[in-house]
Motif scaffolding. Structure first.
Motif, mmCIF file in Angstrom:
data_model
loop_
_atom_site.group_PDB
_atom_site.id
_atom_site.type_symbol
_atom_site.label_atom_id
_atom_site.label_comp_id
_atom_site.label_asym_id
_atom_site.label_seq_id
_atom_site.Cartn_x
_atom_site.Cartn_y
_atom_site.Cartn_z
ATOM 1 N N ARG A 45 -0.309 -30.951 -4.598
ATOM 2 C CA ARG A 45 -0.913 -32.278 -4.358
ATOM 3 C C ARG A 45 0.113 -33.388 -4.166
ATOM 4 N N THR A 46 1.347 -33.171 -4.698
ATOM 5 C CA THR A 46 2.317 -34.276 -4.643
ATOM 6 C C THR A 46 3.692 -33.884 -4.102
ATOM 7 N N GLY A 47 4.092 -32.622 -4.263
ATOM 8 C CA GLY A 47 5.453 -32.210 -3.886
ATOM 9 C C GLY A 47 6.471 -32.450 -4.993
ATOM 10 N N ILE A 48 6.000 -32.915 -6.156
ATOM 11 C CA ILE A 48 6.937 -33.193 -7.269
ATOM 12 C C ILE A 48 7.146 -31.913 -8.097
ATOM 13 N N ARG A 49 8.415 -31.601 -8.352
ATOM 14 C CA ARG A 49 8.760 -30.408 -9.144
ATOM 15 C C ARG A 49 9.208 -30.817 -10.550
ATOM 16 N N GLU A 50 9.971 -31.913 -10.593
ATOM 17 C CA GLU A 50 10.485 -32.410 -11.877
ATOM 18 C C GLU A 50 10.779 -33.899 -11.752
ATOM 19 N N ARG A 51 11.024 -34.532 -12.878
ATOM 20 C CA ARG A 51 11.366 -35.953 -12.908
ATOM 21 C C ARG A 51 12.337 -36.157 -14.064
ATOM 22 N N ARG A 52 12.968 -37.344 -14.128
ATOM 23 C CA ARG A 52 13.891 -37.654 -15.226
ATOM 24 C C ARG A 52 13.241 -38.681 -16.146
#
Ligand code: UT7
Length: 337
Positions: A45-52
């Motif tokens: 849905r977003t393409g986000i795998r990880e964040r800080r």
């Protein structure tokens, strides 16, 4: 704005780029331990795998200062040469004084004009537009323009539709006068529509809903978003911001070597690419690694695109954003080697 009438013809350019990402990496699987979600849902849905996520002791101004030190290093200039500081953020260290003033002290700058700009995810482009105009109009040597966010502090861990989207980080650029190597700032296009603020907002903590037991209990101090509605308008408004600015400069989307879009959702970027009839490989994306860092997203992406894509002499780079307000904005750079 008062100033030198000949100043508008001056060339301004980006002479330094820096970014900072907090050490702590939070993967989609990590979030599954907090909310009812999955890596598969977030990725598709977003393409986000990880964040800080920043440490408790690390504030928006600390990240801003570190990104700035790195930008000043690439520009080969010291704090004493900065005459203007503008910070874009929706997660200031405190309501006041401004994060710009707090960052100024941390960097050991002179007593220079320092202020925040609040235009949510469009904040960095709004801030760069203002700083560019001031550098042209005044006798400032260099302006430091920063996007810095600690969005992890306003995420609602009971709302899975928003808490998986955002991350912390900072990006900074140095704007100077004159021609030479670097990114010539060609112009900006910015608009806003405040008629429907509840589409994306943090309702609590201001004069409308000061902090109270009731506001805390109603979770009013967290970010609220109508994601589906924002998605639709975002694509249309980013296309508008891009086309308006390109038209003004006699360019078409095909003339753009690299687009730096606000990093909110890979599907938004894909839809924008289709509307501009551009191949997706002209769009620089790093949201898989950082998620949506609001005002920090464009300066972080610009710095990474510069390092990874090796811009050619004469390349046009288009930055384009949308965010709460609603606000939308674009900025055009011509690269010189
Ligand atoms: O910087 C500007 C800030 N904002 C944005 O850029 C956000 C723009 N909007 C978006 O990116 C998307 O709208 C979202 C990623 C926020 C949501 O994607 P969507 O495809 O619009 O999903 P949706 O809101 O239509 O929800 C679809 C389903 C719902 O379930 P039902 O009702 O179909 O059974 C949600 O409950 O997905 C469910 N859902 C989730 N499932 C697993 C919502 N969040 C999650 C989640 N994990 N984290």
């Amino acid at each position: 704005m008062s100033g030198n009438p000949q100043a508008a013809s001056l060339t301004t350019r980006l002479v330094g780029l820096g970014s900072y990402a907090p050490e702590r990496i939070v993967t989609n699987d990590d979030l599954c331990e907090i909310v009812d979600t999955s890596d598969q849902w977030i990725m598709t849905r977003t393409g986000i795998r990880e964040r800080r996520f920043a440490k408790d002791s690390e504030f928006t101004s600390d990240m801003a200062a570190e990104a700035s030190r790195r930008a000043m290093k690439t520009a080969g200039i010291g704090p004493e040469e900065i005459d203007l500081l503008v910070v874009a953020t929706i997660t200031p260290d405190m309501a006041f004084p401004s994060t710009a003033c707090l960052t100024q002290a941390k960097l050991g700058l002179g007593k220079v004009c320092s202020f925040d700009v609040e235009a949510a995810c469009s904040g960095f482009l709004y801030a760069l537009d203002v700083a560019d105009a001031l550098v042209r109009a005044r006798d400032y040597r260099y302006a430091l323009v920063i996007g810095s966010e600690k969005l992890s502090t306003i995420m609602d861990w009971e709302d899975r539709s928003t808490c998986v989207l955002f991350g912390d980080g900072a990006g900074a650029v140095i704007v100077g006068k004159g021609s030479g190597a670097g990114g010539e700032l060609m112009g900006f296009f910015s608009e806003a529509d405040g008629s429907n603020p509840s589409l994306l907002c943090q309702p609590g903590g201001g004069s409308a809903q000061p902090a109270s037991e009731d506001s805390l209990q109603k979770r009013q101090h967290f970010l609220k978003m109508n994601g589906r509605e924002i998605f639709k308008v975002a694509v249309r408004l980013m296309e508008r911001a891009a086309r308006k600015l390109l038209e003004k400069h006699g360019l078409t989307p095909a003339d753009i070597a690299c687009v730096i879009p606000h990093q909110a959702n890979a599907r938004i970027v894909e839809s924008l690419a289709q509307r501009l009839e551009l191949p997706i490989d002209r769009f620089f994306c790093n949201l898989d690694r950082y998620g949506n860092t609001s005002a920090a997203s464009i300066p972080i992406a610009l710095k990474e695109a510069y390092e990874e894509w090796d811009f050619n002499n004469g390349d046009h780079i288009l930055m384009v954003s949308f965010g709460a307000g609603l606000t939308w904005s674009s900025g055009l750079i011509r690269w010189t080697k």
